[in-house]
Motif scaffolding. Structure first.
Motif, PDB file in Angstrom:
ATOM      1  N   ASP A  91      10.339  16.563  -2.095  1.00 14.33           N
ATOM      2  CA  ASP A  91      10.658  17.840  -1.281  1.00 14.33           C
ATOM      3  C   ASP A  91       9.272  18.540  -0.713  1.00 14.33           C
ATOM      4  O   ASP A  91       9.107  18.831   0.220  1.00 14.33           O
TER       5      ASP A  91
ATOM      6  N   THR B  70       8.086  18.960   3.042  1.00 14.05           N
ATOM      7  CA  THR B  70       7.560  20.318   3.507  1.00 14.05           C
ATOM      8  C   THR B  70       6.151  20.269   3.986  1.00 14.05           C
ATOM      9  O   THR B  70       5.950  20.682   5.077  1.00 14.05           O
TER      10      THR B  70
ATOM     11  N   ALA C 298      11.780  25.075  10.288  1.00 15.06           N
ATOM     12  CA  ALA C 298      13.260  25.340   9.926  1.00 15.06           C
ATOM     13  C   ALA C 298      13.314  24.071   8.910  1.00 15.06           C
ATOM     14  O   ALA C 298      13.978  24.153   7.883  1.00 15.06           O
ATOM     15  N   MET C 299      13.002  23.041   9.368  1.00 17.72           N
ATOM     16  CA  MET C 299      13.357  21.473   8.569  1.00 17.72           C
ATOM     17  C   MET C 299      12.215  21.685   7.313  1.00 17.72           C
ATOM     18  O   MET C 299      12.475  21.260   6.448  1.00 17.72           O
TER      19      MET C 299
ATOM     20  N   MET D  39      14.414  23.560   4.634  1.00 13.31           N
ATOM     21  CA  MET D  39      15.617  23.118   4.326  1.00 13.31           C
ATOM     22  C   MET D  39      15.816  22.644   2.867  1.00 13.31           C
ATOM     23  O   MET D  39      16.738  22.790   2.273  1.00 13.31           O
ATOM     24  N   PRO D  40      14.905  21.848   2.349  1.00 13.82           N
ATOM     25  CA  PRO D  40      15.060  21.284   0.903  1.00 13.82           C
ATOM     26  C   PRO D  40      15.092  22.256  -0.200  1.00 13.82           C
ATOM     27  O   PRO D  40      15.524  21.930  -1.103  1.00 13.82           O
TER      28      PRO D  40
ATOM     29  N   ASN E 218      16.034  25.852  -1.877  1.00 12.25           N
ATOM     30  CA  ASN E 218      17.235  26.705  -1.871  1.00 12.25           C
ATOM     31  C   ASN E 218      16.548  28.183  -2.118  1.00 12.25           C
ATOM     32  O   ASN E 218      16.288  28.671  -3.246  1.00 12.25           O
TER      33      ASN E 218
ATOM     34  N   MET F  67      21.598  31.266   1.984  1.00 13.97           N
ATOM     35  CA  MET F  67      21.505  30.620   3.082  1.00 13.97           C
ATOM     36  C   MET F  67      22.038  31.137   4.247  1.00 13.97           C
ATOM     37  O   MET F  67      23.344  31.564   4.108  1.00 13.97           O
TER      38      MET F  67
ATOM     39  N   GLY G  14      26.351  28.552   9.125  1.00 12.89           N
ATOM     40  CA  GLY G  14      25.496  27.190   9.886  1.00 12.89           C
ATOM     41  C   GLY G  14      25.670  27.519  11.399  1.00 12.89           C
ATOM     42  O   GLY G  14      25.331  26.979  12.130  1.00 12.89           O
TER      43      GLY G  14
ATOM     44  N   GLN H 123      22.536  28.426  13.058  1.00 15.64           N
ATOM     45  CA  GLN H 123      21.587  27.115  13.051  1.00 15.64           C
ATOM     46  C   GLN H 123      21.990  26.253  14.235  1.00 15.64           C
ATOM     47  O   GLN H 123      21.354  25.772  14.791  1.00 15.64           O
ATOM     48  N   THR H 124      23.160  25.992  13.876  1.00 10.40           N
ATOM     49  CA  THR H 124      23.799  24.871  14.922  1.00 10.40           C
ATOM     50  C   THR H 124      23.681  25.191  16.356  1.00 10.40           C
ATOM     51  O   THR H 124      23.184  24.468  17.105  1.00 10.40           O
TER      52      THR H 124
END
Length: 83
Positions: free
Chosen positions: A8, A12, A49-50, A53-54, A56, A60, A63, A66-67
Motif C-alpha cells: 500500500d 501510494t 484519488a488512486m 484508495m488503499p 481507510n 468513505m 460510490g 466517484q463513478t
C-alpha cells in the motif's frame, strides 16, 4: 508493518509521484493548449484519488460521485484524442 501495508505504501508513493508529475506539466508548460492542461489536471486528480484508495480514512464517500467523475474523465480522453 505487514506485507500488505508495504505494498500500500509503495502504491501510494507511485501514484503521488504520478500526480506531482502531471501537476508540474499542467502548471509549468504554458505553451500547452487548454485541452492539454485539462488532461494533465485530470491525470493528477485521478492519481491522487488512486493514492488514497488503499487507506481507510474514516467514512468513505458514496460510490456515485466517484463513478461519475471517473466515467467523465475516462470519456474525456478518447473524445478529445482526435482533435
Amino acid at each position: 508493518m505487514s506485507a500488505a501495508d508495504v505494498v500500500d505504501c509503495m502504491l501510494t508513493a507511485l501514484f503521488v509521484a504520478a500526480a506531482l508529475r502531471s501537476l508540474r506539466q499542467a502548471v509549468l508548460f504554458r505553451s500547452q493548449q487548454r485541452r492539454g492542461r485539462v488532461d494533465h489536471l485530470l491525470h493528477a486528480v485521478m492519481a491522487l484519488a488512486m493514492a488514497v484508495m488503499p487507506w481507510n480514512v474514516g467514512r468513505m464517500p458514496s460510490g456515485i460521485p466517484q463513478t461519475a467523475f471517473f466515467a467523465a474523465a475516462a470519456l474525456w480522453f478518447p473524445l478529445t484524442a482526435d482533435r
